[in-house]
Design an enzyme around this catalytic site. Structure first.
Site, short mmCIF file in Angstrom:
data_model
loop_
_atom_site.label_atom_id
_atom_site.label_comp_id
_atom_site.label_asym_id
_atom_site.label_seq_id
_atom_site.Cartn_x
_atom_site.Cartn_y
_atom_site.Cartn_z
N ASP A 178 0.60 -1.26 0.13
CA ASP A 178 0.06 0.20 -0.04
C ASP A 178 0.72 1.23 -0.12
O ASP A 178 0.60 2.23 -0.82
CB ASP A 178 -0.92 -0.01 1.28
N SER A 206 -4.95 2.88 -0.38
CA SER A 206 -4.94 2.14 -1.68
C SER A 206 -5.32 0.52 -1.74
O SER A 206 -5.79 0.08 -2.68
CB SER A 206 -3.08 2.22 -2.18
N ASP A 207 -4.76 -0.03 -0.50
CA ASP A 207 -5.26 -1.54 -0.29
C ASP A 207 -7.27 -1.32 -0.46
O ASP A 207 -7.50 -2.29 -0.94
CB ASP A 207 -4.97 -1.98 0.99
N MET A 208 -7.46 -0.39 0.50
CA MET A 208 -8.97 -0.53 0.50
C MET A 208 -9.59 -0.16 -0.84
O MET A 208 -10.48 -0.73 -0.92
CB MET A 208 -9.20 0.72 1.68
N GLY A 211 -9.39 -3.38 -2.95
CA GLY A 211 -10.11 -4.38 -2.65
C GLY A 211 -11.54 -4.12 -2.95
O GLY A 211 -12.24 -4.99 -3.40
#
Length: 436
Positions: A178, A206-208, A211
């Site tokens: 991230d 960025s991960d959120m 996803g």
């Protein structure tokens, strides 16, 4: 109601949820062709084989689980990395970080480096509708869990491929998390104090974003499969999703040739729209999104003369004269106590609030009213989780999530009830070190 493909269908009895058994209709020996939208389980009947780890994949699969899909979480023998992140609770495999992104899942440990472990994954893929992984492109190939291999065993599967930079291009083989995506995409460059250093977000944004973007792709691909009977591979990456999240700042460069910079706690394109200190050492946000809000703000705090000032007549003029306007507002607002100011601005319909700590936010009266926190008893103790923010008019208000699983908790249920393995075969898999 059902969406039905033109091909033939047959009935098969399958295990769903924790001990929930019902009939579903499937095409051949692979994925379901009918999707039944249940009262509070819109994706009931959809099985997700989840080989993802850490945050980006698990937030995607947890969202699918929240919507009623059955999620099988495949973990290495040592467990998902997040089982060792955050504060440890109760069991050695339960941490605060892990709890936040793994409800509504079943856990089984499989050694993908053994041939028997690979075959076990292929058998599960035959019984699944969705396959999710976020290994690096080289690891996907070496473990033989790429789309080409998985689709051999189930041509109708929806295969979600998540990586740092995509599986093609000059950066495809680069490792990334991230933080790297935030930095490379420019997000960190526009975050932080004007004269300060580039700053990462307080959560792994960025991960959120990646996803949740993957979840959107999966749902679209499932709908397409229900219309055509065809599975497919969908791909996204931390980098691509972060670039897409630049929204107005990206457009500012692409269409106006400008290179956006940090604006601190103020908005690049709207004014006043930012953070302001008040008398008691706290901070409030004021989000004046249009001229009406600005006029209301000025009248509320006793500087109505600014509404007649040519420097501040329009939003564009307020942006041009940002520095002087911020100075005027800060000087005036520091005379107010937090509660006094918030109540005053709300009375004048100006969007505002105090900046809460995490503790204050989670104990907010509106959070309590919305019942956003779910408390549950588990085999390892009492836990509290933040619920899905989505509600449906037909949902069962009494329904409750299943707790994040203990490592390998559902091995026997998955092997016996879903795959129909006999005890002798399970013992053979143990001896081969494919499972434990």
């Amino acid at each position: 109601f059902f969406f039905q493909a033109e091909d033939g269908i047959r009935d098969a009895q399958e295990s769903r949820g924790l001990g929930d058994v019902y009939k579903r209709q499937v095409h051949g020996d692979t994925a379901p062709i009918l999707l039944c939208l249940m009262k509070n389980n819109l994706l009931k009947g959809i099985r997700v084989l989840d080989l993802s780890r850490i945050l980006v994949g698990p937030i995607c699969t947890m969202t699918l689980g929240d919507l009623g899909a059955e999620v099988i979480k495949v973990e290495p023998f040592e467990g998902d990395e997040t089982r060792r992140w955050g504060k440890q609770l109760y069991d050695h495999s339960i941490t605060t970080y892990y709890l936040s992104i793994n409800r509504n899942k079943k856990s089984i440990c499989i050694n993908l480096k053994t041939n028997e472990g690979k075959q076990l994954v292929y058998d599960l893929a035959k019984k699944s509708d969705v396959f999710v992984q976020n290994f690096s492109p080289p690891a996907v190939k070496s473990l033989h869990v790429d789309y080409e291999e998985i689709s051999k065993h189930n041509p109708q599967i929806v295969y979600a491929n998540i990586s740092a930079f995509g599986d093609k291009g000059p950066y495809a083989d680069k490792p990334g998390f991230d933080l790297v995506a935030q930095a490379m995409s420019g997000l960190m460059h526009v975050t932080g104090a004007v004269e300060g250093e580039p700053t990462k977000m307080g959560v792994a944004i960025s991960d959120m974003i990646t996803g949740l973007t993957t979840t959107n792709g999966i749902l679209a691909a499932l709908y397409y499969r229900n219309l055509t009977g065809k599975g497919q591979k969908i791909s996204t990456s931390l980098f691509e999703s972060s670039i897409a999240s630049l929204i107005n700042l990206g457009s500012l460069h692409l269409n106006a040739g400008l290179n956006p910079s940090r604006q601190g706690n103020h908005h690049a394109d709207i004014m006043p729209y930012g953070v302001y200190p008040v008398k008691n050492g706290r901070y409030v946000v004021i989000a004046s999104g249009n001229d009406k809000h600005f006029e209301s703000l000025c009248h509320a705090i006793g500087i109505a003369e600014l509404t007649k000032d040519e420097r501040f007549r329009t939003n564009q003029l307020r942006i041009t004269n940002r520095k002087v306007l911020v100075e005027i507002l800060c000087e005036r607002l520091k005379e107010f106590e937090t509660t006094e100011l918030v109540e005053l601005l709300e009375k004048h319909r100006v969007p505002t609030c105090v900046i809460n700590t995490i503790e204050e936010a989670l104990n907010n009266e509106h959070v309590r009213y919305l019942q956003s926190i779910e408390e549950m008893e588990t085999s390892y103790g009492k836990i509290r989780l933040i619920k899905s923010p989505i509600s449906f008019s037909n949902e069962d208000e009494k329904s409750q999530s299943s707790p994040p699983p203990v490592l390998n908790e559902h091995r026997d249920l998955i092997l016996k009830e879903i795959l129909g393995y006999e005890s002798e075969r399970i013992e053979t898999l143990k001896k081969s070190k494919a499972i434990f």
